[in-house]
Design an enzyme around this catalytic site. Structure first.
Site, PDB file in Angstrom:
ATOM      1  N   CYS A   1       8.341 -12.992  -2.481  1.00 11.05           N
ATOM      2  CA  CYS A   1       8.402 -13.106  -3.939  1.00 11.05           C
ATOM      3  C   CYS A   1       7.057 -13.596  -4.465  1.00 11.05           C
ATOM      4  CB  CYS A   1       9.511 -14.080  -4.338  1.00 11.05           C
ATOM      5  SG  CYS A   1       9.688 -14.266  -6.134  1.00 11.05           S
ATOM      6  N   PRO A   2       6.346 -12.783  -5.244  1.00 10.19           N
ATOM      7  CA  PRO A   2       5.059 -13.242  -5.789  1.00 10.19           C
ATOM      8  C   PRO A   2       5.215 -14.350  -6.818  1.00 10.19           C
ATOM      9  CG  PRO A   2       5.662 -11.114  -6.716  1.00 10.19           C
ATOM     10  CD  PRO A   2       6.653 -11.396  -5.645  1.00 10.19           C
TER      11      PRO A   2
END
Length: 434
Positions: free
Chosen positions: A191-192
């Site tokens: 997840c950025p």
């Protein structure tokens, strides 16, 4: 030291005339290489770029705190102190829980493959020297058995799952992350927005982060909607605070829409005991069968696997997940009927021989009705019944039912094909007419 010929540093050879092998350290798993001095500036720049989404979210939440507490609570609600107190308490609860969960998701390692799952240099060389795919599979199976890596999941080719980049055997549900460059236990996705992988050790924190983020946005939108409407319907004026309230209402609506679908999608995955990767590609097990439901133990047990056994700790971002991330109970093993058996992955069902009982009953019309019961070691019983005519010698088709345990531990009766367990019917030799 000089020898008789006057030369210095004369090397003593072995009896065969060859140089002795160089001294080496004991065979051990390889460690990842440290970046060089030239690579470090680029690495630091990449880390900064990866942190931009986190800085963006933190900035938005920080501004929302000013807009809600200062502009809305202190100015817009100044005429209603009860509303101020209630909204202030609830807002700070959601704010603290949101940032707590967000921080735990960011800074908690998702879980990496332990060192004893990494292959040694000797084992890696043995794999590289394999002449065929079958030899490679056999070598990897021997290495995995020697290392004690007992996994139920297999690759599409039917081999142990092996990561060539990390040079390790992948535990069940583990995958390699190309961003983190390591294998992650029970990897869900990278997840950025948290600059981290979501895996076994921080998946609960990620779920709570989504939950409290959604509640935070809904609460802001619900309590500021009345003042947002008043700005357009009457002459309520609060100076620059007015624009903060308008924008915090609009931003909270946008984030509510975007987070809503993501949160409920992951709720569905939790109840099904699947990761995002497993949702798109079903895991393959030892019997070469791909089964999306392979890890499912029932909705409640699936939920407990992530959030723990104590309901009082479910709302808090503290580590309560069950297991070690290396081994998971699965429904294909047949010995896990409920989630309480996960604590001991070595449970075995006692093997008992299959018994077949045939009870013929002769009626007055010359018809023999038989009841055939098969008892096996799989916690189920099969009953078959049919009728044999003593005059014509014909056998009517047999009906079969099976009593099985579902994933919640409840019994239910299901119809079974007559050829169940290889029994096609009652053989005439099993019935004796006197």
């Amino acid at each position: 030291m000089s020898g008789g010929d006057g030369r210095l540093g004369h090397v003593i050879t072995n009896p065969e005339g060859e140089l002795p092998p160089p001294a080496t350290a004991p065979d051990s798993p390889r460690r990842p290489k440290q970046p060089s001095l030239l690579q470090r500036p680029c690495m630091y720049l990449a880390c900064f770029v990866k942190s931009l989404p986190v800085l963006f979210i933190s900035g938005i939440v920080g501004w929302s705190y000013y807009a809600y507490v200062i502009a809305l609570l202190l100015y817009a609600m100044m005429d209603n102190p009860i509303e101020q107190i209630l909204c202030g308490i609830l807002y700070h609860y959601f704010f603290i829980m949101f940032f707590w969960s967000y921080g735990m998701t960011i800074f908690t390692p998702p879980g990496r493959v332990p060192d004893n799952w990494h292959l040694s240099r000797h084992a890696t060389a043995a794999l590289s020297s394999a002449k065929s795919e079958d030899e490679w599979k056999e070598t990897l199976a021997k290495v995995g058995s020697k290392m004690g890596c007992n996994t139920k999941q297999r690759s599409v080719q039917g081999a142990l799952r092996y990561c060539e980049k990390c040079e390790c055997i992948k535990p069940d549900r583990a995958h390699h992350c190309s961003v983190c460059e390591i294998c992650i236990l029970k990897m869900d996705h990278h997840c950025p927005w948290v600059n981290n992988c979501v895996g076994f050790r921080n998946y609960k924190f990620f779920m709570l982060f989504l939950c409290y983020a959604l509640l935070y946005c809904i609460f802001i939108a619900a309590t500021s909607a009345r003042y947002f409407v008043r700005f357009w319907s009457d002459s309520l004026s609060l100076g620059t605070a007015k624009y903060h309230i308008i924008f915090v209402f609009l931003v909270s609506i946008l984030f509510t829409i975007s987070i809503f679908s993501l949160f409920w999608y992951h709720v569905y995955l939790v109840t099904q005991n699947r990761s995002t990767l497993e949702q798109f590609r079903a895991p393959v097990f030892e019997d070469q069968a791909a089964d999306k439901e392979g890890w499912s133990l029932g909705s409640l047990n699936n939920f407990k696997e992530v959030f723990g056994m104590n309901p009082l700790l479910w709302p808090f971002p503290v580590s309560t997940s069950v297991g070690d991330g290396l081994y998971f109970p699965h429904r294909r093993a047949k010995q896990f009927n409920n989630y309480h058996s996960i604590a001991n992955s070595d449970n075995r069902v006692a093997e008992t021989p299959t018994r077949t009982l045939v009870n013929p009953i002769i009626s007055g019309a010359g018809t023999i009705s038989t009841t055939q019961t098969i008892h096996s070691s799989h916690a189920s019983s099969v009953q078959q019944s049919g009728h044999i005519s003593a005059l014509s010698g014909t056998v009517s088709p047999l009906s079969a039912t099976e009593v099985v345990l579902d994933t919640n531990g409840h019994t239910r009766t299901v119809p079974v094909h007559p050829a169940y367990h290889g029994i096609d019917g009652v053989a005439p030799s099993e019935v004796v007419i006197q």
